[in-house]
Design a protein around this motif. Structure first.
Motif, PDB file in Angstrom:
ATOM      1  N   VAL A  97      32.263  33.221  39.341  1.00 13.61           N
ATOM      2  CA  VAL A  97      31.020  34.113  39.735  1.00 13.61           C
ATOM      3  C   VAL A  97      31.653  35.291  39.248  1.00 13.61           C
ATOM      4  O   VAL A  97      31.540  36.571  39.235  1.00 13.61           O
ATOM      5  N   ALA A  98      33.067  35.216  40.601  1.00 17.51           N
ATOM      6  CA  ALA A  98      33.696  36.828  40.199  1.00 17.51           C
ATOM      7  C   ALA A  98      34.364  37.125  39.333  1.00 17.51           C
ATOM      8  O   ALA A  98      33.762  38.780  38.933  1.00 17.51           O
TER       9      ALA A  98
ATOM     10  N   GLY B 236      32.696  37.242  36.209  1.00 21.46           N
ATOM     11  CA  GLY B 236      31.839  37.420  35.212  1.00 21.46           C
ATOM     12  C   GLY B 236      31.185  38.627  36.270  1.00 21.46           C
ATOM     13  O   GLY B 236      31.144  39.642  35.618  1.00 21.46           O
ATOM     14  N   PHE B 237      31.431  39.144  37.631  1.00 19.37           N
ATOM     15  CA  PHE B 237      30.945  39.802  38.300  1.00 19.37           C
ATOM     16  C   PHE B 237      31.989  41.329  38.139  1.00 19.37           C
ATOM     17  O   PHE B 237      31.254  42.658  37.740  1.00 19.37           O
ATOM     18  N   LEU B 238      33.352  41.262  37.730  1.00 17.96           N
ATOM     19  CA  LEU B 238      34.239  41.806  37.556  1.00 17.96           C
ATOM     20  C   LEU B 238      33.704  42.394  36.641  1.00 17.96           C
ATOM     21  O   LEU B 238      34.239  43.654  35.973  1.00 17.96           O
TER      22      LEU B 238
ATOM     23  N   SER C  20      31.474  42.346  34.423  1.00 18.22           N
ATOM     24  CA  SER C  20      30.193  43.633  34.230  1.00 18.22           C
ATOM     25  C   SER C  20      30.442  44.918  35.324  1.00 18.22           C
ATOM     26  O   SER C  20      30.140  45.686  35.121  1.00 18.22           O
ATOM     27  N   LEU C  21      31.809  45.472  35.889  1.00 18.95           N
ATOM     28  CA  LEU C  21      32.080  46.463  36.298  1.00 18.95           C
ATOM     29  C   LEU C  21      32.099  47.631  35.297  1.00 18.95           C
ATOM     30  O   LEU C  21      32.052  48.857  35.428  1.00 18.95           O
TER      31      LEU C  21
END
Length: 112
Positions: free
Chosen positions: A95-96, A98-100, A102-103
């Protein structure tokens, strides 16, 4: 308050590692990190997170590492804590990341 305690805990952990595994700073960082986690998500949810049946192995290594650091064996304690942390938060890493990833889709940040 909780985010501040977690932030100071991570700072003291990093500072303790930079000062050649100073056991007092590492112990203080561990205590601040855990107390900040309790302030952020609450005592009951913290307890249920750490003591779920599939996560007992990671919990035992993490808290065993904290105990070893408090007994002034910082290198061994931090190794045990790191293994416990990775085992506990294994499901959170995708999840982390994937968030990075999406930045890169943020317009101003993608140019940088």
């Amino acid at each position: 308050i909780g985010v501040g305690l977690v932030g100071f805990g991570l700072f003291f952990l990093l500072f303790g590692m930079l000062l050649y595994f100073d056991s007092v700073l590492l112990a203080f960082g561990n205590i601040l990190f855990l107390s900040g986690l309790v302030f952020i998500i609450g005592f009951r949810r913290t307890f249920t997170f750490f003591f779920q049946r599939p996560k007992l192995k990671g919990t035992s290594f993490f808290f065993g590492g904290v105990l070893i650091v408090l007994m002034r064996w910082p290198i061994l304690g931090m190794l045990l804590e790191a293994y416990g942390f990775i085992t506990l938060f294994r499901s959170f890493f995708p999840v982390a990341f994937g968030f990075l990833g999406s930045l890169a889709n943020i317009p101003l940040l993608s140019q940088v």
